[in-house]
Design a protein around this motif. Structure first.
Motif, PDB file in Angstrom:
ATOM      1  N   ASP A  17       0.833  -1.208   0.000  1.00 24.88           N
ATOM      2  CA  ASP A  17       0.000   0.000   0.000  1.00 24.88           C
ATOM      3  C   ASP A  17       0.865   1.254   0.000  1.00 24.88           C
ATOM      4  O   ASP A  17       0.644   2.188  -0.799  1.00 24.88           O
ATOM      5  N   VAL A  18       1.843   1.267   0.884  1.00 22.82           N
ATOM      6  CA  VAL A  18       2.694   2.451   1.021  1.00 22.82           C
ATOM      7  C   VAL A  18       3.557   2.638  -0.219  1.00 22.82           C
ATOM      8  O   VAL A  18       3.662   3.740  -0.764  1.00 22.82           O
ATOM      9  N   ALA A  19       4.172   1.561  -0.685  1.00 21.19           N
ATOM     10  CA  ALA A  19       5.070   1.643  -1.840  1.00 21.19           C
ATOM     11  C   ALA A  19       4.336   2.125  -3.083  1.00 21.19           C
ATOM     12  O   ALA A  19       4.844   2.985  -3.820  1.00 21.19           O
ATOM     13  N   GLN A  20       3.146   1.583  -3.336  1.00 23.39           N
ATOM     14  CA  GLN A  20       2.386   1.986  -4.518  1.00 23.39           C
ATOM     15  C   GLN A  20       1.920   3.432  -4.424  1.00 23.39           C
ATOM     16  O   GLN A  20       1.986   4.183  -5.403  1.00 23.39           O
ATOM     17  N   ALA A  21       1.460   3.834  -3.234  1.00 28.07           N
ATOM     18  CA  ALA A  21       0.953   5.194  -3.079  1.00 28.07           C
ATOM     19  C   ALA A  21       2.057   6.229  -3.254  1.00 28.07           C
ATOM     20  O   ALA A  21       1.839   7.300  -3.835  1.00 28.07           O
ATOM     21  N   LEU A  22       3.255   5.913  -2.764  1.00 29.20           N
ATOM     22  CA  LEU A  22       4.363   6.857  -2.829  1.00 29.20           C
ATOM     23  C   LEU A  22       5.263   6.648  -4.043  1.00 29.20           C
ATOM     24  O   LEU A  22       6.225   7.389  -4.249  1.00 29.20           O
ATOM     25  N   GLU A  23       4.954   5.607  -4.814  1.00 20.15           N
ATOM     26  CA  GLU A  23       5.692   5.314  -6.051  1.00 20.15           C
ATOM     27  C   GLU A  23       7.182   5.112  -5.765  1.00 20.15           C
ATOM     28  O   GLU A  23       8.053   5.719  -6.405  1.00 20.15           O
ATOM     29  N   VAL A  24       7.456   4.255  -4.770  1.00 20.74           N
ATOM     30  CA  VAL A  24       8.844   3.872  -4.469  1.00 20.74           C
ATOM     31  C   VAL A  24       8.938   2.353  -4.536  1.00 20.74           C
ATOM     32  O   VAL A  24       7.923   1.645  -4.469  1.00 20.74           O
ATOM     33  N   GLY A  25      10.146   1.833  -4.682  1.00 21.62           N
ATOM     34  CA  GLY A  25      10.338   0.398  -4.745  1.00 21.62           C
ATOM     35  C   GLY A  25       9.918  -0.282  -3.446  1.00 21.62           C
ATOM     36  O   GLY A  25      10.109   0.265  -2.358  1.00 21.62           O
ATOM     37  N   THR A  26       9.371  -1.492  -3.554  1.00 20.38           N
ATOM     38  CA  THR A  26       8.886  -2.210  -2.380  1.00 20.38           C
ATOM     39  C   THR A  26      10.003  -2.492  -1.389  1.00 20.38           C
ATOM     40  O   THR A  26       9.821  -2.350  -0.173  1.00 20.38           O
ATOM     41  N   SER A  27      11.173  -2.877  -1.881  1.00 25.12           N
ATOM     42  CA  SER A  27      12.291  -3.183  -0.979  1.00 25.12           C
ATOM     43  C   SER A  27      12.766  -1.940  -0.241  1.00 25.12           C
ATOM     44  O   SER A  27      13.057  -1.989   0.965  1.00 25.12           O
ATOM     45  N   SER A  28      12.848  -0.801  -0.934  1.00 22.99           N
ATOM     46  CA  SER A  28      13.248   0.452  -0.288  1.00 22.99           C
ATOM     47  C   SER A  28      12.215   0.871   0.752  1.00 22.99           C
ATOM     48  O   SER A  28      12.555   1.307   1.856  1.00 22.99           O
ATOM     49  N   CYS A  29      10.938   0.722   0.383  1.00 23.71           N
ATOM     50  CA  CYS A  29       9.854   1.078   1.293  1.00 23.71           C
ATOM     51  C   CYS A  29       9.896   0.202   2.545  1.00 23.71           C
ATOM     52  O   CYS A  29       9.720   0.685   3.669  1.00 23.71           O
ATOM     53  N   TYR A  30      10.145  -1.083   2.349  1.00 22.17           N
ATOM     54  CA  TYR A  30      10.224  -2.027   3.474  1.00 22.17           C
ATOM     55  C   TYR A  30      11.357  -1.628   4.423  1.00 22.17           C
ATOM     56  O   TYR A  30      11.192  -1.635   5.653  1.00 22.17           O
ATOM     57  N   ALA A  31      12.500  -1.239   3.864  1.00 26.47           N
ATOM     58  CA  ALA A  31      13.641  -0.845   4.680  1.00 26.47           C
ATOM     59  C   ALA A  31      13.331   0.414   5.500  1.00 26.47           C
ATOM     60  O   ALA A  31      13.691   0.515   6.677  1.00 26.47           O
ATOM     61  N   ILE A  32      12.651   1.361   4.868  1.00 31.67           N
ATOM     62  CA  ILE A  32      12.275   2.597   5.572  1.00 31.67           C
ATOM     63  C   ILE A  32      11.309   2.287   6.715  1.00 31.67           C
ATOM     64  O   ILE A  32      11.460   2.773   7.843  1.00 31.67           O
ATOM     65  N   LEU A  33      10.304   1.470   6.430  1.00 31.63           N
ATOM     66  CA  LEU A  33       9.305   1.120   7.447  1.00 31.63           C
ATOM     67  C   LEU A  33       9.959   0.389   8.625  1.00 31.63           C
ATOM     68  O   LEU A  33       9.633   0.641   9.793  1.00 31.63           O
ATOM     69  N   LYS A  34      10.875  -0.516   8.339  1.00 32.95           N
ATOM     70  CA  LYS A  34      11.538  -1.262   9.412  1.00 32.95           C
ATOM     71  C   LYS A  34      12.441  -0.356  10.250  1.00 32.95           C
ATOM     72  O   LYS A  34      12.558  -0.534  11.469  1.00 32.95           O
ATOM     73  N   THR A  35      13.066   0.618   9.607  1.00 27.22           N
ATOM     74  CA  THR A  35      13.886   1.574  10.355  1.00 27.22           C
ATOM     75  C   THR A  35      13.007   2.418  11.273  1.00 27.22           C
ATOM     76  O   THR A  35      13.325   2.625  12.450  1.00 27.22           O
ATOM     77  N   LEU A  36      11.886   2.887  10.744  1.00 24.56           N
ATOM     78  CA  LEU A  36      10.954   3.675  11.554  1.00 24.56           C
ATOM     79  C   LEU A  36      10.372   2.830  12.690  1.00 24.56           C
ATOM     80  O   LEU A  36      10.198   3.314  13.813  1.00 24.56           O
ATOM     81  N   GLN A  37      10.099   1.574  12.390  1.00 24.43           N
ATOM     82  CA  GLN A  37       9.577   0.672  13.423  1.00 24.43           C
ATOM     83  C   GLN A  37      10.603   0.486  14.547  1.00 24.43           C
ATOM     84  O   GLN A  37      10.247   0.483  15.735  1.00 24.43           O
ATOM     85  N   ALA A  38      11.856   0.364  14.183  1.00 26.76           N
ATOM     86  CA  ALA A  38      12.904   0.147  15.185  1.00 26.76           C
ATOM     87  C   ALA A  38      13.048   1.324  16.130  1.00 26.76           C
ATOM     88  O   ALA A  38      13.440   1.162  17.289  1.00 26.76           O
ATOM     89  N   HIS A  39      12.713   2.522  15.650  1.00 25.60           N
ATOM     90  CA  HIS A  39      12.832   3.724  16.480  1.00 25.60           C
ATOM     91  C   HIS A  39      11.483   4.187  17.026  1.00 25.60           C
ATOM     92  O   HIS A  39      11.395   5.267  17.614  1.00 25.60           O
ATOM     93  N   ASN A  40      10.435   3.400  16.792  1.00 24.18           N
ATOM     94  CA  ASN A  40       9.093   3.576  17.368  1.00 24.18           C
ATOM     95  C   ASN A  40       8.143   4.600  16.734  1.00 24.18           C
ATOM     96  O   ASN A  40       6.982   4.645  17.132  1.00 24.18           O
ATOM     97  N   PRO A  41       8.540   5.426  15.772  1.00 27.21           N
ATOM     98  CA  PRO A  41       7.524   6.281  15.147  1.00 27.21           C
ATOM     99  C   PRO A  41       6.487   5.487  14.343  1.00 27.21           C
ATOM    100  O   PRO A  41       5.431   6.008  14.012  1.00 27.21           O
TER     101      PRO A  41
END
Length: 232
Positions: A17-41
């Protein structure tokens, strides 16, 4: 930031959902989400495999709110003003050079009322609060913003001319407040006034709005002076 803003509007979103809406690669989007998850935002639901805004944002928001102590000091007056007038009252601050943000609000009781969400963001030349800021900014800054941001129409109506807009700003400076009568968007009336810092620059705008049947063009003259003397 685009990921966080997307999750603010679309809770429980998948990576796709996020990758398609923002028009970014799924792997890059996954990495960003996991980084944000690790820092709690960002929070991750293991069962649904979805992402939402996380509790870490509360910590960040809390540090910002401490910088807006004057907003909290105004809360008692906002509550009292809303009680006396029956109007939705909100505080607007500068989110960026060209945008404003609703940072606090107080709504009256009842089922029929004007409602605006804290966190609502809009152009500095738009609406009642925008005119309030534009009227009380230094003239050279206000003129520069008119050129860079421009003027925008209400739904189904042409944008105001620069000449007419500047006339409205002059009237606001003379009165000490801005008035909106018969908004073509919401059928509402309202008044907004500036709060200045120690150097005389506008720090916040305090706006109060109500539906036209409850707040007629004539009746708006009563709450307007009170709004023009906001709390320090």
């Amino acid at each position: 930031m685009r990921v966080l803003r997307f999750l603010q509007r679309h809770r429980n979103a998948t990576v796709t959902d996020v990758a398609q809406a923002l028009e970014v690669g799924t792997s890059s989007c996954y990495a960003i989400l996991k980084t944000l998850q690790a820092h709690n935002p960002v929070a991750f639901d293991e069962r649904a495999k979805t992402y939402s805004p996380g509790l870490g944002l509360l910590e960040l928001g809390g540090s910002v709110s401490r910088d807006f102590a004057s907003v909290h000091k105004a809360r008692i007056q906002l509550t009292e003003y809303t009680r006396r007038t029956g109007l939705t009252t909100f505080v607007v601050a500068r989110a960026s050079h060209e945008h404003l943000l609703v940072v606090d609000k107080e709504e009256p009781g009842g089922e029929v009322r004007i409602s605006i969400a804290v966190g609502t963001r809009f152009r500095i030349t738009e609406g009642l609060s925008g005119r309030c800021f534009m009227a009380f900014l230094p003239e050279d800054e206000s003129n520069a913003l008119l050129k860079s941001v421009g003027l925008y129409p209400f739904a189904g109506m042409p944008a105001p001319t620069v000449t007419a807009y500047r006339k409205q700003l002059r009237a606001a400076r003379e009165n000490g407040y801005v008035v909106l009568i018969d908004s073509p968007v919401s059928g509402s009336n309202g008044v907004a006034a500036p709060i200045f810092d120690r150097d005389g620059r506008i720090l916040f705008g305090v706006a109060a709005m109500g539906l036209s049947p409850a707040l007629s063009a004539k009746a708006i003259q009563r709450p307007a002076p009170a709004c023009a003397a906001p709390p320090n």
